[in-house]
Design an enzyme around this catalytic site. Structure first.
Site, short mmCIF file in Angstrom:
data_model
loop_
_atom_site.label_atom_id
_atom_site.label_comp_id
_atom_site.label_asym_id
_atom_site.label_seq_id
_atom_site.Cartn_x
_atom_site.Cartn_y
_atom_site.Cartn_z
N TYR A 95 25.67 -10.58 -11.70
CA TYR A 95 26.53 -10.61 -12.89
C TYR A 95 25.89 -9.90 -14.09
O TYR A 95 26.56 -9.60 -15.06
CB TYR A 95 26.89 -12.04 -13.28
CG TYR A 95 27.70 -12.80 -12.23
CD1 TYR A 95 28.23 -12.15 -11.13
CD2 TYR A 95 27.91 -14.16 -12.35
CE1 TYR A 95 28.95 -12.83 -10.17
CE2 TYR A 95 28.64 -14.86 -11.39
CZ TYR A 95 29.15 -14.19 -10.30
OH TYR A 95 29.86 -14.86 -9.35
N LYS A 117 20.40 -15.45 1.06
CA LYS A 117 20.94 -14.64 2.17
C LYS A 117 19.79 -13.75 2.62
O LYS A 117 19.85 -12.52 2.59
CB LYS A 117 22.15 -13.84 1.65
CG LYS A 117 22.94 -13.12 2.70
CD LYS A 117 23.77 -14.02 3.59
CE LYS A 117 24.47 -13.22 4.67
NZ LYS A 117 25.09 -14.07 5.72
N ASP A 162 26.13 -18.72 3.70
CA ASP A 162 27.35 -18.93 4.49
C ASP A 162 27.30 -20.28 5.21
O ASP A 162 28.30 -21.02 5.27
CB ASP A 162 27.59 -17.77 5.49
CG ASP A 162 26.32 -17.25 6.12
OD1 ASP A 162 25.22 -17.65 5.68
OD2 ASP A 162 26.40 -16.46 7.07
N ASP A 204 27.66 -19.95 -8.45
CA ASP A 204 29.00 -19.94 -9.05
C ASP A 204 30.01 -20.45 -8.02
O ASP A 204 30.83 -21.33 -8.27
CB ASP A 204 29.31 -18.48 -9.46
CG ASP A 204 30.60 -18.36 -10.24
OD1 ASP A 204 31.18 -19.40 -10.60
OD2 ASP A 204 31.03 -17.22 -10.49
N ASP A 259 31.60 -24.63 -7.52
CA ASP A 259 33.04 -24.93 -7.55
C ASP A 259 33.48 -25.62 -6.26
O ASP A 259 34.30 -26.54 -6.28
CB ASP A 259 33.85 -23.64 -7.74
CG ASP A 259 34.09 -23.35 -9.22
OD1 ASP A 259 33.47 -24.02 -10.07
OD2 ASP A 259 34.91 -22.46 -9.52
#
Ligand code: NAD
Length: 360
Positions: free
Chosen positions: A146, A195, A227, A251, A255
């Site tokens: 980001y 990852k 994942d 992020d 959620d």
């Protein structure tokens, strides 16, 4: 102890829920012999109406001079409010980004707790929700994809977009230290999510996290690919204590973790810098649709105040008193409208604050 707290009531239901959090904090002060000193500042729409900007330099200075900041929520109805006719840098949300930057808040903490009494709101199968869960997602907030360089170019008539994911070892180390420190106050388990089978930034992440782990022999460290973590959150959420991860993975996973609790009015959050300073706020927004009706659930803000006591002031017993009051009130069957279910007693925002205050 004297606690110097800057409060940002904000917009919508913000002033109502912050008032209840102050009431509960005052009860904690009386019971444990502390002094709460509050200074309110304006941010978001309230600041636009008063000063024409969502955050003033004076407000930032006041926040910086405090030990911690407790916030309600900012923003209005994004379709009808005149605040959203202003240019983006003058809209309410610019205040939030501004204060996070000014205070150098790089670590975001979002607990996701499934209370036994609210298990019915959990969208997972009963055999999974029955085990309950109590995890905390620690997300790096100021680096990664980001904040990396980005551009869109045209090559041979074809548009191409480039985003860059960068982390240096210092950025990883400081968030990892926060994650392990907080695990020491909890069940002493860190799941570091990356990852590393694909990304260099993840391989560095894993290496630095392992180095930091050596200073915390009591904490169990495990690594999990992002994942797999997304699957495990819905398959077996009870396995997690602290999930430590980078900005974009955090992020998305935070959620997901919030959603599996099923109750937005219950979710606290905190953003910390590298001292004990933090900004504490509910995960939900300013709920303009229910503002001024005395029906908002103040518990997310009150639990944010509990996090403030625990992480900025090291007042664990005081924080436990708030957490236990929340558990008692739920057990006794009191509910605001957002978490109401058959057989329970519906109460308003103020009454919920009163019930919690009485149980401190
Ligand atoms: P929201 O979280 O404010 O509301 C979503 C739904 O949940 C609404 O139906 C609302 O009534 C309900 N709700 C939220 N909190 C509740 C509570 N404590 N008790 C009972 N019900 C509750 O999200 P939104 O409607 O998308 O956004 C409204 C405004 O809030 C927007 O301006 C948005 O930008 C802002 N916002 C601010 C923050 C922040 O200050 N950190 C975060 C998210 C959204």
């Amino acid at each position: 102890m004297e606690l110097n707290i800057t409060c940002i009531p904000g917009d919508g239901i913000g002033p109502e829920i912050v008032a209840e959090a102050k009431k509960v904090l005052d009860a904690v002060a009386v019971r444990f012999g502390h002094t709460m000193k509050y200074t309110d500042i304006l941010m978001g729409g309230a600041s636009i109406d008063a000063y024409g900007v969502p955050l003033t330099d004076e407000a930032i200075e006041t926040a910086k001079s405090a030990d911690a900041v407790l916030m309600g929520s900012i923003g209005g109805n994004t379709t009808t409010s005149p605040w959203y006719k202003l240019p983006p840098n003058l809209r309410p949300e610019a205040g939030l980004l501004g204060i996070r930057k000014a205070l150098n808040l790089f670590a975001n903490l979002r607990p996701a707790v499934l209370y036994e009494e609210l298990a019915g709101a959990c969208p997972l199968k009963e055999e999974i929700s029955a085990a309950g869960f109590d995890m905390l997602i620690m997300r790096e907030l100021t680096g990664g994809l980001y904040f990396g360089e980005r551009k869109t170019v045209e090559e041979n008539g074809v548009l191409k977009a480039i985003d860059t994911l960068t982390y240096d070892e210092n950025e990883i180390r400081r968030i990892a230290i926060k994650g392990f420190d907080i695990a020491m106050k909890r069940r002493k388990k860190v799941t570091s999510v990356d990852k590393a089978n694909v990304l260099d930034s993840s391989r560095l992440w894993r290496k630095v996290v392992e180095e930091v782990a050596k200073d915390y022999p009591e904490v169990t460290l495990e690594h999990m690919l992002v994942d797999n973590c997304a699957m495990q959150l819905v398959k077996d959420p009870a396995q997690f204590d602290v999930i430590l991860t980078e900005n974009m993975f955090g992020d998305i996973l935070s959620d997901e973790a919030s959603m599996v609790t099923g109750s937005i009015g219950m979710l606290a959050s905190a953003s910390l810098n590298d001292s004990k300073f933090g900004l504490y706020e509910p995960s939900h927004g300013s709920a303009p649709d229910i503002a001024g009706k005395d029906i908002a659930n103040p518990i997310a803000t009150i639990l944010s105040a509990s996090m403030m006591l625990r992480y900025s002031f090291d007042l664990d017993k005081e924080a436990d008193a708030i957490d236990n009051a929340v558990k008692s009130v739920l057990k006794e069957g009191y509910r605001t409208v957002d978490i109401m279910s058959a057989g329970c007693t519906q109460v308003g925002c103020k009454q919920m604050g009163d019930l919690l205050t009485q149980r401190i």
